[in-house]
Design a protein around this motif. Structure first.
Motif, PDB file in Angstrom:
ATOM      1  N   LYS A 121      47.348  33.963  19.068  1.00  0.00           N
ATOM      2  CA  LYS A 121      45.929  33.638  19.215  1.00  0.00           C
ATOM      3  C   LYS A 121      45.561  32.341  18.498  1.00  0.00           C
ATOM      4  O   LYS A 121      44.521  31.755  18.774  1.00  0.00           O
ATOM      5  CB  LYS A 121      45.058  34.779  18.667  1.00  0.00           C
ATOM      6  CG  LYS A 121      45.067  35.995  19.548  1.00  0.00           C
ATOM      7  CD  LYS A 121      44.196  37.084  18.978  1.00  0.00           C
ATOM      8  CE  LYS A 121      44.291  38.331  19.843  1.00  0.00           C
ATOM      9  NZ  LYS A 121      43.558  39.454  19.250  1.00  0.00           N
ATOM     10  N   LYS A 122      46.434  31.867  17.599  1.00  0.00           N
ATOM     11  CA  LYS A 122      46.176  30.617  16.894  1.00  0.00           C
ATOM     12  C   LYS A 122      46.697  29.405  17.659  1.00  0.00           C
ATOM     13  O   LYS A 122      46.582  28.289  17.185  1.00  0.00           O
ATOM     14  CB  LYS A 122      46.815  30.654  15.499  1.00  0.00           C
ATOM     15  CG  LYS A 122      46.204  31.705  14.607  1.00  0.00           C
ATOM     16  CD  LYS A 122      46.806  31.653  13.234  1.00  0.00           C
ATOM     17  CE  LYS A 122      48.294  31.815  13.344  1.00  0.00           C
ATOM     18  NZ  LYS A 122      48.980  32.009  12.097  1.00  0.00           N
ATOM     19  N   LEU A 123      47.254  29.637  18.840  1.00  0.00           N
ATOM     20  CA  LEU A 123      47.741  28.551  19.687  1.00  0.00           C
ATOM     21  C   LEU A 123      46.680  28.213  20.727  1.00  0.00           C
ATOM     22  O   LEU A 123      46.247  29.075  21.490  1.00  0.00           O
ATOM     23  CB  LEU A 123      49.043  28.969  20.377  1.00  0.00           C
ATOM     24  CG  LEU A 123      49.632  27.971  21.367  1.00  0.00           C
ATOM     25  CD1 LEU A 123      50.096  26.716  20.647  1.00  0.00           C
ATOM     26  CD2 LEU A 123      50.783  28.597  22.120  1.00  0.00           C
ATOM     27  N   LYS A 124      46.266  26.962  20.755  1.00  0.00           N
ATOM     28  CA  LYS A 124      45.272  26.486  21.725  1.00  0.00           C
ATOM     29  C   LYS A 124      45.948  25.409  22.573  1.00  0.00           C
ATOM     30  O   LYS A 124      46.386  24.394  22.047  1.00  0.00           O
ATOM     31  CB  LYS A 124      44.060  25.878  21.020  1.00  0.00           C
ATOM     32  CG  LYS A 124      43.529  26.675  19.832  1.00  0.00           C
ATOM     33  CD  LYS A 124      42.959  27.989  20.231  1.00  0.00           C
ATOM     34  CE  LYS A 124      42.427  28.710  18.987  1.00  0.00           C
ATOM     35  NZ  LYS A 124      42.066  30.064  19.247  1.00  0.00           N
ATOM     36  N   VAL A 125      46.046  25.645  23.894  1.00  0.00           N
ATOM     37  CA  VAL A 125      46.773  24.735  24.780  1.00  0.00           C
ATOM     38  C   VAL A 125      45.821  24.135  25.804  1.00  0.00           C
ATOM     39  O   VAL A 125      45.029  24.860  26.417  1.00  0.00           O
ATOM     40  CB  VAL A 125      47.922  25.476  25.505  1.00  0.00           C
ATOM     41  CG1 VAL A 125      48.756  24.507  26.301  1.00  0.00           C
ATOM     42  CG2 VAL A 125      48.786  26.226  24.520  1.00  0.00           C
ATOM     43  N   TYR A 126      45.915  22.805  25.996  1.00  0.00           N
ATOM     44  CA  TYR A 126      45.065  22.099  26.951  1.00  0.00           C
ATOM     45  C   TYR A 126      45.923  21.150  27.779  1.00  0.00           C
ATOM     46  O   TYR A 126      46.838  20.500  27.266  1.00  0.00           O
ATOM     47  CB  TYR A 126      43.959  21.323  26.231  1.00  0.00           C
ATOM     48  CG  TYR A 126      43.083  22.239  25.419  1.00  0.00           C
ATOM     49  CD1 TYR A 126      42.096  22.998  26.029  1.00  0.00           C
ATOM     50  CD2 TYR A 126      43.274  22.393  24.051  1.00  0.00           C
ATOM     51  CE1 TYR A 126      41.312  23.871  25.303  1.00  0.00           C
ATOM     52  CE2 TYR A 126      42.496  23.271  23.312  1.00  0.00           C
ATOM     53  CZ  TYR A 126      41.513  23.998  23.947  1.00  0.00           C
ATOM     54  OH  TYR A 126      40.752  24.864  23.226  1.00  0.00           O
ATOM     55  N   ALA A 127      45.611  21.051  29.074  1.00  0.00           N
ATOM     56  CA  ALA A 127      46.402  20.227  29.987  1.00  0.00           C
ATOM     57  C   ALA A 127      46.160  18.736  29.749  1.00  0.00           C
ATOM     58  O   ALA A 127      47.073  17.938  29.833  1.00  0.00           O
ATOM     59  CB  ALA A 127      46.086  20.589  31.435  1.00  0.00           C
ATOM     60  N   GLY A 128      44.951  18.352  29.460  1.00  0.00           N
ATOM     61  CA  GLY A 128      44.624  16.936  29.268  1.00  0.00           C
ATOM     62  C   GLY A 128      44.650  16.534  27.798  1.00  0.00           C
ATOM     63  O   GLY A 128      45.181  17.236  26.938  1.00  0.00           O
ATOM     64  N   THR A 129      44.027  15.382  27.522  1.00  0.00           N
ATOM     65  CA  THR A 129      44.006  14.882  26.145  1.00  0.00           C
ATOM     66  C   THR A 129      42.791  15.362  25.357  1.00  0.00           C
ATOM     67  O   THR A 129      42.761  15.245  24.143  1.00  0.00           O
ATOM     68  CB  THR A 129      44.007  13.346  26.140  1.00  0.00           C
ATOM     69  OG1 THR A 129      42.886  12.894  26.893  1.00  0.00           O
ATOM     70  CG2 THR A 129      45.281  12.803  26.733  1.00  0.00           C
ATOM     71  N   GLU A 130      41.805  15.911  26.042  1.00  0.00           N
ATOM     72  CA  GLU A 130      40.580  16.356  25.368  1.00  0.00           C
ATOM     73  C   GLU A 130      40.697  17.805  24.925  1.00  0.00           C
ATOM     74  O   GLU A 130      41.270  18.635  25.622  1.00  0.00           O
ATOM     75  CB  GLU A 130      39.383  16.213  26.318  1.00  0.00           C
ATOM     76  CG  GLU A 130      39.122  14.794  26.766  1.00  0.00           C
ATOM     77  CD  GLU A 130      38.812  13.866  25.612  1.00  0.00           C
ATOM     78  OE1 GLU A 130      38.041  14.280  24.712  1.00  0.00           O
ATOM     79  OE2 GLU A 130      39.357  12.755  25.590  1.00  0.00           O
ATOM     80  N   HIS A 131      40.131  18.105  23.748  1.00  0.00           N
ATOM     81  CA  HIS A 131      40.073  19.475  23.254  1.00  0.00           C
ATOM     82  C   HIS A 131      38.803  19.660  22.437  1.00  0.00           C
ATOM     83  O   HIS A 131      38.299  18.703  21.849  1.00  0.00           O
ATOM     84  CB  HIS A 131      41.316  19.828  22.414  1.00  0.00           C
ATOM     85  CG  HIS A 131      41.471  19.002  21.187  1.00  0.00           C
ATOM     86  ND1 HIS A 131      40.872  19.338  19.987  1.00  0.00           N
ATOM     87  CD2 HIS A 131      42.149  17.859  20.956  1.00  0.00           C
ATOM     88  CE1 HIS A 131      41.178  18.448  19.077  1.00  0.00           C
ATOM     89  NE2 HIS A 131      41.945  17.532  19.638  1.00  0.00           N
ATOM     90  N   PRO A 132      38.261  20.888  22.382  1.00  0.00           N
ATOM     91  CA  PRO A 132      36.991  21.121  21.694  1.00  0.00           C
ATOM     92  C   PRO A 132      37.132  21.465  20.210  1.00  0.00           C
ATOM     93  O   PRO A 132      36.233  22.070  19.641  1.00  0.00           O
ATOM     94  CB  PRO A 132      36.405  22.307  22.468  1.00  0.00           C
ATOM     95  CG  PRO A 132      37.595  23.069  22.909  1.00  0.00           C
ATOM     96  CD  PRO A 132      38.651  22.044  23.192  1.00  0.00           C
ATOM     97  N   HIS A 133      38.225  21.067  19.569  1.00  0.00           N
ATOM     98  CA  HIS A 133      38.461  21.461  18.180  1.00  0.00           C
ATOM     99  C   HIS A 133      38.374  20.283  17.213  1.00  0.00           C
ATOM    100  O   HIS A 133      39.037  20.280  16.173  1.00  0.00           O
ATOM    101  CB  HIS A 133      39.831  22.132  18.062  1.00  0.00           C
ATOM    102  CG  HIS A 133      39.997  23.315  18.959  1.00  0.00           C
ATOM    103  ND1 HIS A 133      39.361  24.510  18.730  1.00  0.00           N
ATOM    104  CD2 HIS A 133      40.685  23.470  20.113  1.00  0.00           C
ATOM    105  CE1 HIS A 133      39.663  25.359  19.697  1.00  0.00           C
ATOM    106  NE2 HIS A 133      40.466  24.749  20.552  1.00  0.00           N
ATOM    107  N   GLN A 134      37.548  19.288  17.536  1.00  0.00           N
ATOM    108  CA  GLN A 134      37.399  18.131  16.650  1.00  0.00           C
ATOM    109  C   GLN A 134      36.696  18.507  15.345  1.00  0.00           C
ATOM    110  O   GLN A 134      36.921  17.875  14.316  1.00  0.00           O
ATOM    111  CB  GLN A 134      36.606  17.015  17.351  1.00  0.00           C
ATOM    112  CG  GLN A 134      37.340  16.393  18.520  1.00  0.00           C
ATOM    113  CD  GLN A 134      38.626  15.697  18.113  1.00  0.00           C
ATOM    114  OE1 GLN A 134      38.804  15.304  16.974  1.00  0.00           O
ATOM    115  NE2 GLN A 134      39.550  15.585  19.054  1.00  0.00           N
TER     116      GLN A 134
END
Length: 143
Positions: A121-134
């Motif tokens: 659950k601590k793994l966050k995977v995104y296909a592009g370069t943007e992520h909401p964890h800034q």
């Protein structure tokens, strides 16, 4: 008399890391990510506790596989009913759901129990370069 050190939940300092998978090999990166999720890179590592950190993976669709795995590697799942076997080629999975391909690779390297599910659950995977964890100010992790 010496006693074994057991970290308490207050002792665990969880950090956030960003991993860019562009051009990286799937298996080699997955082992490093699983190590960070488990907390094996920390001196307070305990096998029966979740001491790991959060990992944000970007560019999951640009991961690289060696050899002919792109055409030959299959992901299988079974519904439990006769004839319920579903097979998906890796290139098809990478086109449809690149996040799921990375998640499955890392999941296979974690423990197969409640603790492993908690770590995943601590793994966050995104296909592009943007992520909401800034807001968590993740550090760039070079693998």
């Amino acid at each position: 008399m010496m006693s074994t050190y057991m970290p308490s939940p207050e002792d665990i300092d969880r950090k956030w890391y960003v991993v860019d998978l562009a051009g990286k090999t799937l298996g080699r990166v997955s082992t490093e990510i699983a190590t960070i999720l488990r907390g094996k890179h920390k001196p307070i590592y305990t096998p029966n506790m979740d001491t790991g950190d959060f990992v944000v993976v970007i560019n999951a669709d640009k991961v690289h596989l060696t050899g002919n795995k792109l055409e030959q590697k299959l992901y299988r799942k079974h519904s439990g009913y006769p004839g319920g076997l579903k097979e998906t080629a890796y290139d098809e999975l990478l086109n449809d759901k690149p996040e799921e391909a990375i998640r499955k690779a890392v999941k296979g390297m974690l423990p197969s129990n409640k603790l492993g599910r908690k770590m995943l659950k601590k793994l966050k995977v995104y296909a592009g370069t943007e992520h909401p964890h800034q807001a968590q100010q993740p550090k760039e992790l070079e693998l």
